[in-house]
Design an enzyme around this catalytic site. Structure first.
Site, PDB file in Angstrom:
ATOM      1  CB  SER A  41      36.109  31.876  41.299  1.00 11.36           C
ATOM      2  OG  SER A  41      35.621  30.756  42.001  1.00 11.36           O
ATOM      3  CE  LYS A  79      31.923  32.297  43.035  1.00 11.12           C
ATOM      4  NZ  LYS A  79      33.029  32.240  42.134  1.00 11.12           N
TER       5      LYS A  79
END
Length: 175
Positions: A41, A79
């Site tokens: 990710s 993230k």
């Protein structure tokens, strides 16, 4: 060497080792922790199995990469912070706008497509609420992030990723 001197020497070493263990534990528990990236990710910024150091005392700012308790799994995610409390967020023609200003996304590959959205469409809110952040993975086409699970509470943020390293790690983060 007398028995008394030997006992003093052993006690001195044990005390030094004990102090070192307490300092190391305190630093890891309160200041920083090592982590391992799992998943794709955050490509191309972080690869699967990269090891990072997470600062638990950093002030979180826009574009910081953070580790937080996943809202949809018993895991930790890594993230990038896109929006802070009070920010408006939208993507138009693959350009990220925060508070109406186009953001530099040079960390993304040139062919990366994010997909258009407005914060209100995803979350029902015009702005990032107080005490929350909006996060997205750098691999926008393969990232479970705030576009799917909404805002992240600042209390769930473990810390900011400060550096990459390559020894052993036992704290795991994923998609």
């Amino acid at each position: 060497m007398s028995d008394n001197n030997t006992k003093k020497e052993i006690f001195s070493w044990l005390r030094a080792i004990g102090i070192a263990v307490v300092i190391a534990f305190g630093c890891r528990y309160f200041l920083f922790t090592p982590s391992t990236v799992h998943g794709e990710s955050m490509l191309p910024t972080y690869q699967d199995s990269d090891h990072v150091i997470v600062s638990k005392v950093s002030k979180i700012e826009r574009n910081d990469i953070v580790v937080f308790n996943a809202p949809d799994a018993d895991a930790h995610y890594i993230k990038r912070v896109i929006g802070l409390p009070g920010d408006t967020i939208e993507v138009i023609d693959n350009v990220l706008y925060v508070n109406g200003e186009a953001q530099d996304q040079s960390y993304l590959p040139g062919d990366m497509v994010t997909g258009d959205f407005k914060l209100k469409e995803l979350t029902g809110k015009e702005k990032v609420p107080e005490g929350k952040v909006f996060v997205m993975g750098d691999n926008r086409t393969n990232s479970k992030d705030s576009r799917m699970f909404g805002f992240i509470s600042e209390k769930e943020v473990i810390g900011e990723v400060k550096m990459t390293f390559y020894p052993f790690s036992d704290f795991h983060i994923g998609n």
